[in-house]
Design a protein around this motif. Structure first.
Motif: not given
Length: 453
Positions: A180, A211, A214, A218, A220, A236, A238
């Motif tokens: 990660k 990802q 994540m 976090d 991206l 995602t 993220a």
């Protein structure tokens, strides 16, 4: 470094050596695993295997015996270049042996946070840009991963106050589990490595592994010039930070010739030290990372203005009699050469192209070749490349090798011109790899400079 106990007394097979395999084997042994290394290169020619054996690690070289997997291995660590269709890998899958790549080991032992960069093109340049900006801003950033520094080796030395700036290939990302990054970048997604992945969807799936672990804490960073990235952004956990050269986004963007981050002007696009709109994209991704990590605008601007490129990737080499030389030997496919040419005025470019004949027709390259001052063509693909030059209406000569091609290109050039090595082909018909090909170009440039001046 962290010392996980996961591997203590566990039998682990490291399949394939090279730098990452050797690093993984040594790290696993250090963590208490019972390591066996299997590499196809004969033992007597295999210095890495010899060194491992001297250090008490079991090695089996010269072939890949599938019966080796009848032993009770708890894990396989696979060289990323070995496909999943390899009989050893297929046998491991049948036996439900987990298969990882070396970057997973790096994550498990790293005290340092990770910035992970992947993509079809531009990942090496972007990785290098990011590391240089972070280091100039007072941080300690270590290059690692697919860029040539085994991640598991670098991770052992990095402290919790450092950062691992890690280039990641689709091959590496297929073999992660807990990996990660805190910040991740996908530069772009194009149909590449389809001989390995089978189709574009499978390739994207491999890249998207970046990802998988994540969270909203976090970041991206995605290229919103691409519809694929916009679609994936909704898939995602993220926090998405987009970049774009085509529209204003809530991240890094190009507007009226200026690079911005969230309404804050950073620098002029024309001030970026390497040519081409694709390098503006790379700079925008770098700016996003830099701003997220607290780097000031003046540092970002200073580094990006003086960034000279990565060796063999649109690397500015220098001038001889006001003729500029660029080494883009890493452009081993049509798309990469198209991107390289986009940064120049074709009327002033002598392009050196050609190499391994993979049966490609270069029809899609023809529009990008139009207007070139001259081409110097070499290698197995010469007949096909000649057809493309003729279709584009570009004058050409042929050469015997890169040294000959470089000298001929210089003779064809006048003050203000550019000699660009961007082959659009792999190197293996003449050279062991694109690095060797590029080094010959650099050596010939140095000889020309010494002789002419």
């Amino acid at each position: 470094m962290k010392n996980p106990t996961t591997f203590e007394n566990q039998k682990v097979l490291v399949l394939g050596l090279a730098k990452s395999g050797e690093s993984a084997a040594r790290l696993l042994s250090q963590l208490g695993a019972i390591v066996t290394v299997n590499d196809g290169k004969p033992f007597e020619e295999n210095q890495a295997a010899q060194g491992l054996l001297e250090d008490g690690i079991k090695v089996i070289c010269g072939s890949h015996p599938t019966e080796l997997l009848d032993e009770d291995f708890a894990l396989m660590v696979k060289n990323p270049g070995i496909p999943y269709t390899n009989p050893m890998v297929e046998r491991a899958l049948e036996k439900e042996i987990p298969i990882l790549t070396e970057v997973e080991l790096a994550y498990l032992v790293s005290e340092a946070p990770i910035i992970g960069i992947t993509g079809s093109n531009g990942k090496t340049t972007t990785t290098t840009m990011i590391a240089e900006v972070l280091n100039a801003g007072g941080q300690v950033a270590h290059l690692s991963g697919n860029i040539g520094f085994p991640a598991s080796g670098v991770a052992q030395k990095a402290t919790k106050n450092d950062t691992l700036v890690m280039e990641l290939s689709s091959f590496q990302l297929m073999g992660i589990d807990d990996f990660k990054p805190h910040i991740a970048v996908i530069t772009n997604l194009m149909p590449t490595h389809l001989d390995y992945h089978g189709d574009f969807d499978s390739y994207v799936t491999a890249k998207w592994q970046l990802q998988k672990n994540m969270t909203e804490e976090d970041y991206l960073i995605l290229n919103f010039n691409q519809d694929t990235a916009k679609y994936l952004a909704a898939q995602t956990q993220a926090t998405i930070v987009p970049f774009s050269t085509e529209e204003k986004v809530n991240g890094a963007y190009l507007l009226d010739g200026v690079l911005y981050f969230q309404d804050e002007p950073i620098m002029s696009a024309t001030a970026v030290g390497v040519p081409g709109l694709h390098n503006v994209e790379n700079a925008l991704a770098t700016i996003a990372v830099a701003k997220l990590t607290g780097i000031d605008n003046e540092t970002i601007k200073e580094i990006l203005m003086h960034f000279g490129g990565v060796k063999h990737r649109l690397q500015y080499v220098g001038e001889v009699q006001e003729v500029k030389f660029f080494n883009d030997s890493k452009s081993t496919n049509i798309l990469a050469t198209q991107k390289a040419l986009s940064g120049f005025d074709n009327e002033k470019v002598i392009l050196i192209a050609g190499g391994l004949d993979r049966g490609n027709d270069f029809d899609e390259l023809v529009p990008d070749l139009k207007g070139l001052k001259h081409m110097v063509i070499l290698g197995e693909s010469t007949p096909r490349m000649v057809e493309a030059a003729e279709a584009a209406g570009v004058p050409f000569v042929t050469a015997t090798d890169i040294a000959d091609a470089t000298c001929q290109a210089f003779e064809l050039a006048t003050s203000g011109d550019t000699v660009l090595l961007s082959p659009a082909n792999a190197s293996w018909d003449m050279y062991a790899n694109f690095e060797v090909r590029g080094d010959v170009f650099l050596e010939t440039f140095a000889q020309l400079k010494e002789t002419v001046l």
